[in-house]
Design a protein around this motif. Sequence first.
Motif, PDB file in Angstrom:
ATOM      1  N   LYS A 658      51.485  43.905  37.446  1.00  0.00           N
ATOM      2  CA  LYS A 658      50.363  43.322  38.173  1.00  0.00           C
ATOM      3  C   LYS A 658      50.778  42.983  39.590  1.00  0.00           C
ATOM      4  CE  LYS A 658      47.156  41.506  34.787  1.00  0.00           C
ATOM      5  NZ  LYS A 658      46.285  40.381  34.434  1.00  0.00           N
ATOM      6  N   ILE A 659      49.826  43.107  40.491  1.00  0.00           N
ATOM      7  CA  ILE A 659      50.122  42.801  41.885  1.00  0.00           C
ATOM      8  C   ILE A 659      50.365  41.305  42.034  1.00  0.00           C
ATOM      9  CG2 ILE A 659      47.732  42.382  42.640  1.00  0.00           C
ATOM     10  CD1 ILE A 659      48.547  44.121  45.166  1.00  0.00           C
ATOM     11  N   SER A 660      51.283  40.943  42.908  1.00  0.00           N
ATOM     12  CA  SER A 660      51.628  39.532  43.110  1.00  0.00           C
ATOM     13  C   SER A 660      51.120  39.063  44.458  1.00  0.00           C
ATOM     14  CB  SER A 660      53.152  39.352  43.034  1.00  0.00           C
ATOM     15  OG  SER A 660      53.784  40.047  44.099  1.00  0.00           O
ATOM     16  N   TRP A 661      50.977  37.742  44.582  1.00  0.00           N
ATOM     17  CA  TRP A 661      50.567  37.174  45.868  1.00  0.00           C
ATOM     18  C   TRP A 661      51.620  37.468  46.929  1.00  0.00           C
ATOM     19  CZ3 TRP A 661      45.909  36.876  44.822  1.00  0.00           C
ATOM     20  CH2 TRP A 661      45.383  36.218  43.732  1.00  0.00           C
ATOM     21  N   THR A 662      52.898  37.486  46.521  1.00  0.00           N
ATOM     22  CA  THR A 662      53.979  37.779  47.470  1.00  0.00           C
ATOM     23  C   THR A 662      53.811  39.186  48.050  1.00  0.00           C
ATOM     24  OG1 THR A 662      55.472  36.342  46.237  1.00  0.00           O
ATOM     25  CG2 THR A 662      56.474  37.910  47.748  1.00  0.00           C
ATOM     26  N   HIS A 663      53.425  40.139  47.204  1.00  0.00           N
ATOM     27  CA  HIS A 663      53.208  41.523  47.658  1.00  0.00           C
ATOM     28  C   HIS A 663      52.093  41.563  48.708  1.00  0.00           C
ATOM     29  CE1 HIS A 663      52.647  46.014  46.357  1.00  0.00           C
ATOM     30  NE2 HIS A 663      52.842  45.865  47.653  1.00  0.00           N
ATOM     31  N   LEU A 664      50.987  40.910  48.417  1.00  0.00           N
ATOM     32  CA  LEU A 664      49.870  40.907  49.366  1.00  0.00           C
ATOM     33  C   LEU A 664      50.251  40.180  50.658  1.00  0.00           C
ATOM     34  CD1 LEU A 664      47.004  40.163  46.818  1.00  0.00           C
ATOM     35  CD2 LEU A 664      47.379  42.300  48.048  1.00  0.00           C
ATOM     36  N   TRP A 665      51.059  39.138  50.535  1.00  0.00           N
ATOM     37  CA  TRP A 665      51.514  38.383  51.714  1.00  0.00           C
ATOM     38  C   TRP A 665      52.425  39.246  52.589  1.00  0.00           C
ATOM     39  CZ3 TRP A 665      56.393  36.439  53.222  1.00  0.00           C
ATOM     40  CH2 TRP A 665      56.369  35.450  54.214  1.00  0.00           C
ATOM     41  N   LEU A 666      53.351  39.951  51.946  1.00  0.00           N
ATOM     42  CA  LEU A 666      54.251  40.828  52.695  1.00  0.00           C
ATOM     43  C   LEU A 666      53.475  41.957  53.377  1.00  0.00           C
ATOM     44  CD1 LEU A 666      57.166  41.085  50.089  1.00  0.00           C
ATOM     45  CD2 LEU A 666      57.298  39.977  52.331  1.00  0.00           C
ATOM     46  N   ALA A 667      52.497  42.506  52.656  1.00  0.00           N
ATOM     47  CA  ALA A 667      51.691  43.586  53.242  1.00  0.00           C
ATOM     48  C   ALA A 667      50.885  43.065  54.427  1.00  0.00           C
ATOM     49  CB  ALA A 667      50.768  44.173  52.179  1.00  0.00           C
ATOM     50  N   GLU A 668      50.388  41.856  54.322  1.00  0.00           N
ATOM     51  CA  GLU A 668      49.598  41.261  55.406  1.00  0.00           C
ATOM     52  C   GLU A 668      50.435  41.067  56.658  1.00  0.00           C
ATOM     53  OE1 GLU A 668      48.032  37.041  55.245  1.00  0.00           O
ATOM     54  OE2 GLU A 668      46.230  38.147  54.662  1.00  0.00           O
ATOM     55  N   ARG A 669      51.722  40.823  56.456  1.00  0.00           N
ATOM     56  CA  ARG A 669      52.626  40.626  57.590  1.00  0.00           C
ATOM     57  C   ARG A 669      53.389  41.898  57.951  1.00  0.00           C
ATOM     58  NH1 ARG A 669      51.083  36.277  55.885  1.00  0.00           N
ATOM     59  NH2 ARG A 669      51.262  34.239  56.902  1.00  0.00           N
ATOM     60  N   ALA A 670      52.942  43.010  57.421  1.00  0.00           N
ATOM     61  CA  ALA A 670      53.534  44.318  57.718  1.00  0.00           C
ATOM     62  C   ALA A 670      55.012  44.379  57.358  1.00  0.00           C
ATOM     63  CB  ALA A 670      53.330  44.667  59.188  1.00  0.00           C
ATOM     64  N   LYS A 671      55.420  43.575  56.369  1.00  0.00           N
ATOM     65  CA  LYS A 671      56.806  43.635  55.895  1.00  0.00           C
ATOM     66  C   LYS A 671      56.973  44.684  54.800  1.00  0.00           C
ATOM     67  CE  LYS A 671      58.158  40.320  58.595  1.00  0.00           C
ATOM     68  NZ  LYS A 671      59.061  40.609  59.732  1.00  0.00           N
ATOM     69  N   CYS A 672      55.845  45.156  54.279  1.00  0.00           N
ATOM     70  CA  CYS A 672      55.885  46.270  53.349  1.00  0.00           C
ATOM     71  C   CYS A 672      54.614  47.087  53.569  1.00  0.00           C
ATOM     72  CB  CYS A 672      55.979  45.781  51.893  1.00  0.00           C
ATOM     73  SG  CYS A 672      54.475  45.027  51.270  1.00  0.00           S
ATOM     74  N   GLU A 673      54.522  48.216  52.883  1.00  0.00           N
ATOM     75  CA  GLU A 673      53.370  49.086  53.065  1.00  0.00           C
ATOM     76  C   GLU A 673      52.086  48.402  52.581  1.00  0.00           C
ATOM     77  OE1 GLU A 673      53.376  51.954  54.584  1.00  0.00           O
ATOM     78  OE2 GLU A 673      55.542  51.940  54.924  1.00  0.00           O
ATOM     79  N   HIS A 674      50.955  48.769  53.214  1.00  0.00           N
ATOM     80  CA  HIS A 674      49.678  48.185  52.825  1.00  0.00           C
ATOM     81  C   HIS A 674      49.314  48.606  51.407  1.00  0.00           C
ATOM     82  CE1 HIS A 674      48.439  52.250  53.938  1.00  0.00           C
ATOM     83  NE2 HIS A 674      47.335  52.044  53.231  1.00  0.00           N
ATOM     84  N   VAL A 675      48.463  47.803  50.765  1.00  0.00           N
ATOM     85  CA  VAL A 675      47.990  48.109  49.420  1.00  0.00           C
ATOM     86  C   VAL A 675      46.610  48.749  49.542  1.00  0.00           C
ATOM     87  CG1 VAL A 675      47.443  47.186  47.144  1.00  0.00           C
ATOM     88  CG2 VAL A 675      49.252  46.137  48.511  1.00  0.00           C
ATOM     89  N   ILE A 721      40.411  40.567  46.293  1.00  0.00           N
ATOM     90  CA  ILE A 721      39.241  39.764  46.674  1.00  0.00           C
ATOM     91  C   ILE A 721      39.640  38.305  46.865  1.00  0.00           C
ATOM     92  CG2 ILE A 721      37.050  38.828  45.810  1.00  0.00           C
ATOM     93  CD1 ILE A 721      36.697  41.616  46.796  1.00  0.00           C
ATOM     94  N   LEU A 722      40.360  37.763  45.892  1.00  0.00           N
ATOM     95  CA  LEU A 722      40.790  36.365  46.013  1.00  0.00           C
ATOM     96  C   LEU A 722      41.666  36.178  47.244  1.00  0.00           C
ATOM     97  CD1 LEU A 722      39.625  35.698  43.203  1.00  0.00           C
ATOM     98  CD2 LEU A 722      41.721  34.400  42.759  1.00  0.00           C
ATOM     99  N   TRP A 723      42.552  37.117  47.483  1.00  0.00           N
ATOM    100  CA  TRP A 723      43.486  36.978  48.601  1.00  0.00           C
ATOM    101  C   TRP A 723      42.742  36.948  49.941  1.00  0.00           C
ATOM    102  CZ3 TRP A 723      48.276  35.516  49.292  1.00  0.00           C
ATOM    103  CH2 TRP A 723      48.889  35.777  50.515  1.00  0.00           C
ATOM    104  N   ASN A 724      41.803  37.833  50.104  1.00  0.00           N
ATOM    105  CA  ASN A 724      41.115  37.951  51.388  1.00  0.00           C
ATOM    106  C   ASN A 724      39.996  36.934  51.573  1.00  0.00           C
ATOM    107  OD1 ASN A 724      42.725  40.093  52.339  1.00  0.00           O
ATOM    108  ND2 ASN A 724      41.507  41.585  51.209  1.00  0.00           N
ATOM    109  N   TRP A 725      39.649  36.231  50.493  1.00  0.00           N
ATOM    110  CA  TRP A 725      38.638  35.178  50.609  1.00  0.00           C
ATOM    111  C   TRP A 725      39.251  33.790  50.531  1.00  0.00           C
ATOM    112  CZ3 TRP A 725      33.188  35.225  51.103  1.00  0.00           C
ATOM    113  CH2 TRP A 725      32.622  36.494  51.256  1.00  0.00           C
ATOM    114  N   ARG A 726      40.559  33.693  50.481  1.00  0.00           N
ATOM    115  CA  ARG A 726      41.203  32.387  50.275  1.00  0.00           C
ATOM    116  C   ARG A 726      40.997  31.428  51.437  1.00  0.00           C
ATOM    117  NH1 ARG A 726      45.007  35.658  52.516  1.00  0.00           N
ATOM    118  NH2 ARG A 726      46.705  34.713  53.733  1.00  0.00           N
ATOM    119  N   THR A 727      40.652  31.948  52.616  1.00  0.00           N
ATOM    120  CA  THR A 727      40.413  31.064  53.772  1.00  0.00           C
ATOM    121  C   THR A 727      38.932  30.732  53.925  1.00  0.00           C
ATOM    122  OG1 THR A 727      40.269  32.990  55.235  1.00  0.00           O
ATOM    123  CG2 THR A 727      42.435  31.935  54.992  1.00  0.00           C
ATOM    124  N   LYS A 728      38.075  31.358  53.073  1.00  0.00           N
ATOM    125  CA  LYS A 728      36.635  31.119  53.190  1.00  0.00           C
ATOM    126  C   LYS A 728      36.085  30.332  52.008  1.00  0.00           C
ATOM    127  CE  LYS A 728      36.426  35.778  55.149  1.00  0.00           C
ATOM    128  NZ  LYS A 728      35.932  37.153  54.912  1.00  0.00           N
TER     129      LYS A 728
END
Length: 1531
Positions: A658-675, A721-728
């Motif tokens: 399963k995808i992890s929050w760390t993976h999405l965080w790293l992708a958001e900061r361009a530390k790994c490839e986008h999902v 969805i949860l990741w990209n809506w966490r600030t809204k």
Amino acid sequence: MEWKDLPCGKWTESNVSSWLTFIGIKEMYIQKLYEEEVTGPVLLGLQEKYLRDTIKMKGGQIQHLLLKREELLKPLQKKLKAVSCADIDSMGVGSSSECMRESKEKVQISNEKNESEPISKTNEVEPNSSSVSLALGDFRNFGDPGTDFRYVRNTVLPPETGIEDMIVPCHEYKSLETAHKLEPLKLKIKVAREVLRFACACMNMRSNGTIHFGVMDKVRGTHKHGEIIGIPIENQDDFVDALDYIEKCFDGSDQQSDARKCIRNPIFIEVIDNGANEARKVNWIIEYDVVPKASIVKNKLYSVGIPNFSEKDKKVKSEEKVSYYRVGANTPTILRKNLISFIQDLIKKDQQREEAEAFANQPAESREDLGRKLSILLTCGNKYIDNSLSFVIVTNKFNEEHLKTIKFLVHLNIFCVFDFDPDSKTSGLCGQYREHQAANLHFLHDYASKPGLSSTDFKTSLQLSEITSWIFCNGRNDYHGGEEPCDEKSWIKKRKKLLKRAVSVICNEILPPRSFVVIFLLMSQIEQPLVDTFHEFYSEMNGHDHLAIISESKDNYKKWSSLAQTSSDLESLKEISVVGMPMSHVDATIQTMQLSNKQLTRRLPVCNKGLCFLKTTDESTMYSLEIVSADQCDETNLELMEDEQVDNVEKYFYQGGKISWTHLWLAERAKCEHVIQRDAYKETTEILEGIVQVDTTKRSIQSITICHQAGSGGSTVAHQILWNWRTKLRCAVVKQSHPIPNVCRHSVLLREHEERDPMRRLPVLLLLDDCNAEYIDELRQELGNAVATMKINASVLCFILLICRRCHNPEKMSRNAQTVVVTHKLSKKENVLFAKKRSEMKSMPIESILAFVLMCEGFQKSYIEGFVKNLLKDIDQSSLTTRLIRFVALLNCHVENSYISVSHCEASLGLGIQRDRLSYCRFVESLSEQARLVFIQLRESTTNLSSIKIHPLVASEILEQLSAIHPQSSIAKDLLCDKVLMDHRFGRDDFLKFIRNLLTRRNRNNTGDSKDNLFSPLIKHICEEKPDGLQKATELLKTAYTCLGDDAFIAQQLARLLYTNNRFPEAQWWAEEAKRHLPRDSFILDTEGQVYKKWFYALHDGLGTAEKMPEEVCEVIGTALKGIAAFRASEICLKSGTASLNSSCYCGEIDVGCRLLRFISSVNAFSGKYGKHELMRYLLTDYIPEAVKKPWMKFHSQLKGLQRSIYNALECISEDLSYFHTDIIEDEEVCDTKEPEQISNPRKWLTRKSAVYASFFSDVLPHVDSPGSDSDDFGMITPLNRQMKIYQLGGGTLTSILSLLSDHNTERSGGKLEKIVAMYQNPKSNNLEQTELINFLCTQVALACTLPGSSKLMSLIELQNLSMRLVRERCKFATAYFLLSILFWPEDNESSPAKHEEVLMSAIKDLQHLFWQKSKAKKSRTITHFFLGKAMGHNRIIHKSAIEKHIAGNLTERRLKWRGGEVWNTPKVVQMLKRVKGWTENEHLFVQGTSKGSKIRVIPLNSASLPNANENVTFFLGFSFQGVMAFDIKV
């Protein structure tokens, strides 16, 4: 323990199997030896003939095994270090003959007369002693007083030594094994002889030395040289007084004075034994240190005349004074001819002594890298500490200064703390920790075993997966519940066993190996209970790996290590200990290793587009939610995270995890490839935006459903969805292991956190991943109650449920506009994205991105076939790894979300439980190339339990291609018979759950499975295997029954399988076997009824249509009646409240009863012209025809009760349907035995069965005892005839009557109701039975709703008067109370007699009481049948179907409108219904009664919707079997 840690003689079958695997024996032979119960002792005696004839082992394997066993049993020859004569000659001491004589002097002295220790020659060498391995011990530090030092019994000290560098002491052992029993004088002399001789030698050699008493000085019996045995001491003064012989034995006053200065007083060191009985007498080691300082012994040669006791004179005499010296480990005398050269050498020795002392006095600088050591111990060899490791802390009292240095603890992932400080909560570590993190306070007894509670339920009950467990091991001073602290001795008696249990539970049932580190923080004075805790962890963890000791105080550590060495030698303890490092340095050092320093405050979005803080302590109170904060993962230390770790995060996802929050965080900061975002992400986002921004439905609770195929990325979409809506929005994942009320409460807390205006708070977006429909429904209802409690307008959006649901056919499950479908098939746009991504990942090996590759290929059947074909090419089918692949494939193919834990895999592969730091690497290395390719590694988020699985489609194809050589039946049987796997303790609950699901969980089309099955997919598949598929399935279930401990539900499945395939005698046996284990289980008793039901049907069909004699049908009738009896037994369980509601037994009784009636009517005795009349007389009166009198002797009483039993069963089903909604999916056990119509439309089924039943008895003649003809004259029909005619018309039960109201053609339904009313010739007379009167009243109410102007209607007053008969006769039927509540509800502006109000109040009270009893067994929603309208009289009663006509949308949408309260805002509904005035008082709702001061209590649909204060309110009124209900309450 592993085989390596045990002597061969103590090996179990599993240990032997592990060793055989280790040496390379083939799996087939290992399995046979395991089945033959070959343990260690048996292995030692195995003969070649047995291996060849019994095990059928080939010659090469036999020779290999016997050779390896021979190597295993070779004794380890101990190498004794001896001093050669050449060595002595080189020192100029004398001839070789003298050398040999003098080297034995020690033994000669020990053999003197009574003082000697008797040693028989036969015991001087013990041949097998060298094969027994004893732990190595270490010496007390030379010169140390030994206050906190202990020796461990049966450990072995290093060999006796000679001179090294004069400062390092030489050592000599004396056992005193027998001599310690001598009388005091002789004992003193014995000790003095040895001490003075040894001391003289040390002083002459200018070397430090220690002589030890209580240590074996030679191999004797079972004891080894150097083994610590200790001796009991009656009086320590005897050993002190032995030094008084110095003045009598040394030459001259100067030498006597020097000897006094050099020979230190004896040190008494306790010998401890971890396995000893506490009552055993304490043994001691007595040590004398000799310190010949250069300033004392310079230029001197010492001589001593050792004392001897003369038996003849009874006096102590000194021998001739001679000089001694050390040669290796011996203490011979200096020969006269060598005396001059020895004296000349003293000058050199004095110089060496002075230099050695000068060097020893220089301060030694510790060069140990404690920081690196700390890192290795706590990271288990990694670069940093992350949440993949849990920590167990064991500590005692912290002082105030140390409490300032616990920040590192706050950031650790602490599972539990064993705290020995009784004041820790008020003034210690616990109180300080809880200022930053939540902790549940427990005692040791909380970890005691609870009967019948699984480890999963146990963890849940203590919230062990969510919140740190703080275990007070020695009570609490601030606790009022009686947990007082106690002293060491009392603790050992009262709490030591509890500690042992707690440690065992944690190590063996909760935390898997390698997933946790135990840290001992030695913060204050050491006591025995703290050391006992170390012993327990050391034992349960099979050694010191994953153990760490931190002690700032060296004195504390010194005492600790001396006590702890009973488990581990001092050198090993030193390896895992960080000693002398200030706690402030420890704190700072550990913080630099922590990849994620947990934020003590996180951030959440608020309605004004800003952010607020969420403290960790506040977050911990919402433990049923995984909250996704606006700054999620921002605490991650990227400087510590290397590229390899980033790659591992990606690989875990692309391999199938399963995808992890760390993976999405790293992708958001361009530390790994986008999902990649699939098309479903955009669809879901659009729906979510529509709900949040332009919601037209105005519901407080909204939902979006993502239906996805396994492995298609539906869960990933939801997490994105949860990741990209966490600030809204406030976002969280629901942890489904927690009760729904907790989830609801925590969701409300999350919404309310730091928000003041209840109408403007941000909605909470809750992710429910793979929840069942009932869970979602209950959560939605609970949240609805919560919204009502908060007095929030129903149009304010509060919660959004993002439901991620796995199913085989997502398109089929798409029922409304808020459902998104995700399948394996990629769109054109997605194909481009995946192709591009795949090209970017070319360098990665396929095994690390298998799931992604399959996704890129769209999971095409042809690609998977080719992939599996290459995988299985040249695979070793006999290897353990391939066998494991088969097991995992079988589970993953048939059981959703199944897996096998890594510890299970290790056990299956014969690796044992690997606890060291490189164990997982060894596990991976032990796998074949094929296994590494298909296994997907998972990690359970709460327990860090590592597990493996195979993608379900790949698993299915593996089984398909292996079917020729390994059919699924044989794989399943091998799995069940694998005792290592079945008995393995880690993850056992989940593993056995998967096994049971594999055998019993059937597919169901209405939950998204591909199709309905009567049995589990595995059993269905095996039944289709050729040849003898059914027999294979039967044998498999029989094996499962045994392997799962005579499981009653497996026996039930066997009965179902057998009766489905017409093997009725066997099915009967297994049904009775299931009943034997669970005699009060309604479902199992129902299964027994189903066996007889199917048996009866088969016998009935086998007889054909020919006329039958009564004697020929006895077996058929008997079988049917047995079935009815079994169904009734199941009904009794229901009525006694011992089982959950199961209407299947009533349905079964009706089915069998109706068919039995038809069958009996075909018997020749009842088939003539007047046969029907004859049969009715037989069934309904005492009359028995001669033709059946004798043949049916056993059946008469049961057959004569058949009509009444069917009637009662129909009434029970009708009542059940009157109480509850039927739109919630029923239990699998219920569905298994029901017809499709019973599940999809139970009211229609009931109406149909009622008609069948009624048609049989509807032609009963007016006089059953005389011939006649049927008549349509209502005046001539009997009461039973009339009752059956009413049943045929649909007026026999409340349910069938109300079903007529659902007919959209009111003229048709009204016409039927008028016919039913017409059947009651004189309803005002007392001729009607209570049930008939109730049905007549129901028909009148229904007719008033359908045709208000019908001429058949009675006035409301007439109905009230008629119903008073039910009151007078004290009718006990719930339907009667329901009708009374409707008929006697007061009308506005009209006074009613006091009697009417009394009837109403009593009816409502009785309804509520009966509902409470009914609802205990069922969690369905209550159905409200009627509502109060604005009209008067009959017309005020509005049926629910009249409201349904004005609600738009499909079935799902209409249900949502009912649950969300939108119905009450529909204009036509508002126009139709009347708002009733009432008030709230003490959290209850009332309306005004008809008499002054009277009040009627009304039940709110949601109790939470009542205002908190005493308020005037209005609401809509409904009538249900729960009582009078209030809807849409407004102040």
